[in-house]
Design a protein around this motif. Structure first.
Motif, PDB file in Angstrom:
ATOM      1  N   ARG A   1       0.799  -1.233   0.000  1.00  0.00           N
ATOM      2  CA  ARG A   1       0.000   0.000   0.000  1.00  0.00           C
ATOM      3  C   ARG A   1       0.827   1.276   0.000  1.00  0.00           C
ATOM      4  O   ARG A   1       0.428   2.272  -0.589  1.00  0.00           O
ATOM      5  N   LEU A   2       1.967   1.262   0.708  1.00  0.00           N
ATOM      6  CA  LEU A   2       2.736   2.491   0.882  1.00  0.00           C
ATOM      7  C   LEU A   2       4.107   2.479   0.214  1.00  0.00           C
ATOM      8  O   LEU A   2       4.748   3.524   0.110  1.00  0.00           O
ATOM      9  N   GLY A   3       4.569   1.297  -0.172  1.00  0.00           N
ATOM     10  CA  GLY A   3       5.890   1.200  -0.786  1.00  0.00           C
ATOM     11  C   GLY A   3       7.022   1.318   0.217  1.00  0.00           C
ATOM     12  O   GLY A   3       8.167   1.534  -0.171  1.00  0.00           O
ATOM     13  N   LEU A   4       6.707   1.185   1.502  1.00  0.00           N
ATOM     14  CA  LEU A   4       7.694   1.269   2.581  1.00  0.00           C
ATOM     15  C   LEU A   4       7.452   0.148   3.577  1.00  0.00           C
ATOM     16  O   LEU A   4       6.325  -0.306   3.748  1.00  0.00           O
ATOM     17  N   THR A   5       8.508  -0.261   4.271  1.00  0.00           N
ATOM     18  CA  THR A   5       8.331  -1.178   5.390  1.00  0.00           C
ATOM     19  C   THR A   5       7.908  -0.354   6.605  1.00  0.00           C
ATOM     20  O   THR A   5       8.098   0.872   6.631  1.00  0.00           O
ATOM     21  N   PRO A   6       7.353  -0.991   7.625  1.00  0.00           N
ATOM     22  CA  PRO A   6       6.990  -0.243   8.831  1.00  0.00           C
ATOM     23  C   PRO A   6       8.185   0.491   9.461  1.00  0.00           C
ATOM     24  O   PRO A   6       8.041   1.631   9.909  1.00  0.00           O
ATOM     25  N   SER A   7       9.354  -0.127   9.456  1.00  0.00           N
ATOM     26  CA  SER A   7      10.525   0.544  10.048  1.00  0.00           C
ATOM     27  C   SER A   7      10.948   1.757   9.216  1.00  0.00           C
ATOM     28  O   SER A   7      11.320   2.798   9.761  1.00  0.00           O
ATOM     29  N   GLU A   8      10.868   1.656   7.892  1.00  0.00           N
ATOM     30  CA  GLU A   8      11.165   2.808   7.036  1.00  0.00           C
ATOM     31  C   GLU A   8      10.144   3.920   7.266  1.00  0.00           C
ATOM     32  O   GLU A   8      10.501   5.097   7.346  1.00  0.00           O
ATOM     33  N   TYR A   9       8.885   3.523   7.392  1.00  0.00           N
ATOM     34  CA  TYR A   9       7.837   4.514   7.638  1.00  0.00           C
ATOM     35  C   TYR A   9       8.099   5.241   8.957  1.00  0.00           C
ATOM     36  O   TYR A   9       7.993   6.458   9.029  1.00  0.00           O
ATOM     37  N   ARG A  10       8.443   4.490   9.997  1.00  0.00           N
ATOM     38  CA  ARG A  10       8.707   5.099  11.301  1.00  0.00           C
ATOM     39  C   ARG A  10       9.868   6.086  11.222  1.00  0.00           C
ATOM     40  O   ARG A  10       9.797   7.181  11.758  1.00  0.00           O
ATOM     41  N   ARG A  11      10.949   5.698  10.546  1.00  0.00           N
ATOM     42  CA  ARG A  11      12.109   6.593  10.430  1.00  0.00           C
ATOM     43  C   ARG A  11      11.732   7.903   9.739  1.00  0.00           C
ATOM     44  O   ARG A  11      12.220   8.964  10.112  1.00  0.00           O
ATOM     45  N   ARG A  12      10.869   7.828   8.741  1.00  0.00           N
ATOM     46  CA  ARG A  12      10.499   9.026   7.979  1.00  0.00           C
ATOM     47  C   ARG A  12       9.451   9.900   8.666  1.00  0.00           C
ATOM     48  O   ARG A  12       9.408  11.094   8.439  1.00  0.00           O
ATOM     49  N   HIS A  13       8.580   9.279   9.474  1.00  0.00           N
ATOM     50  CA  HIS A  13       7.419  10.008   9.969  1.00  0.00           C
ATOM     51  C   HIS A  13       7.300  10.127  11.480  1.00  0.00           C
ATOM     52  O   HIS A  13       6.387  10.802  11.950  1.00  0.00           O
ATOM     53  N   ALA A  14       8.143   9.502  12.242  1.00  0.00           N
ATOM     54  CA  ALA A  14       8.011   9.546  13.694  1.00  0.00           C
ATOM     55  C   ALA A  14       8.343  10.933  14.226  1.00  0.00           C
ATOM     56  O   ALA A  14       9.220  11.626  13.723  1.00  0.00           O
ATOM     57  N   SER A  15       7.596  11.343  15.234  1.00  0.00           N
ATOM     58  CA  SER A  15       7.872  12.597  15.919  1.00  0.00           C
ATOM     59  C   SER A  15       9.131  12.421  16.747  1.00  0.00           C
ATOM     60  O   SER A  15       9.375  11.351  17.287  1.00  0.00           O
ATOM     61  N   PRO A  16       9.936  13.468  16.885  1.00  0.00           N
ATOM     62  CA  PRO A  16      11.111  13.371  17.752  1.00  0.00           C
ATOM     63  C   PRO A  16      10.671  12.992  19.167  1.00  0.00           C
ATOM     64  O   PRO A  16       9.603  13.384  19.623  1.00  0.00           O
ATOM     65  N   ALA A  17      11.495  12.222  19.864  1.00  0.00           N
ATOM     66  CA  ALA A  17      11.167  11.730  21.200  1.00  0.00           C
ATOM     67  C   ALA A  17      10.810  12.877  22.129  1.00  0.00           C
ATOM     68  O   ALA A  17      11.490  13.883  22.196  1.00  0.00           O
ATOM     69  N   GLY A  18       9.675  12.704  22.800  1.00  0.00           N
ATOM     70  CA  GLY A  18       9.250  13.663  23.796  1.00  0.00           C
ATOM     71  C   GLY A  18       8.554  14.890  23.248  1.00  0.00           C
ATOM     72  O   GLY A  18       8.067  15.714  24.000  1.00  0.00           O
ATOM     73  N   GLU A  19       8.501  15.057  21.947  1.00  0.00           N
ATOM     74  CA  GLU A  19       7.860  16.236  21.365  1.00  0.00           C
ATOM     75  C   GLU A  19       6.364  16.010  21.259  1.00  0.00           C
ATOM     76  O   GLU A  19       5.906  14.979  20.812  1.00  0.00           O
ATOM     77  N   THR A  20       5.590  16.974  21.680  1.00  0.00           N
ATOM     78  CA  THR A  20       4.137  16.872  21.571  1.00  0.00           C
ATOM     79  C   THR A  20       3.660  17.762  20.436  1.00  0.00           C
ATOM     80  O   THR A  20       4.412  18.611  19.945  1.00  0.00           O
ATOM     81  N   LEU A  21       2.427  17.603  20.052  1.00  0.00           N
ATOM     82  CA  LEU A  21       1.892  18.399  18.960  1.00  0.00           C
ATOM     83  C   LEU A  21       1.901  19.896  19.292  1.00  0.00           C
ATOM     84  O   LEU A  21       2.080  20.722  18.420  1.00  0.00           O
ATOM     85  N   SER A  22       1.727  20.237  20.557  1.00  0.00           N
ATOM     86  CA  SER A  22       1.718  21.651  20.910  1.00  0.00           C
ATOM     87  C   SER A  22       3.096  22.285  20.792  1.00  0.00           C
ATOM     88  O   SER A  22       3.226  23.492  20.689  1.00  0.00           O
TER      89      SER A  22
END
Length: 83
Positions: A60-81
């Protein structure tokens, strides 16, 4: 078969494709928000195992879950605000 035809007419997707899309969306959120292992994400989202999750992501996405996480994960501890 009647349900499948009606579902496809209304949504443009087969019931199976719809369910897979919903599961992938849930997995994407978990991968973006946390550090859970692929096995845990797969189980939480209704995939049989991490390999099934991986194959669905690739299809569906052309990426593995680990590749997706590397590209889209929020930096540790950062919140949306803080973004």
């Amino acid at each position: 078969r009647h349900f499948a035809r009606l579902f496809r007419t209304e949504t443009g997707l087969t019931p199976a494709a719809f369910v897979e899309n919903v599961r992938i969306e849930a997995a994407r959120r978990l991968l973006e928000e946390g550090q859970a292992a692929s096995k845990q994400v797969a189980g939480a989202c209704g995939f049989r195992d991490a390999d099934t999750l991986r194959r669905s992501f690739l299809r569906r996405l052309g990426l593995t879950p680990s590749e997706y996480r590397r590209r889209h994960a929020s930096p540790a501890g950062e919140t949306l605000s803080e973004v």
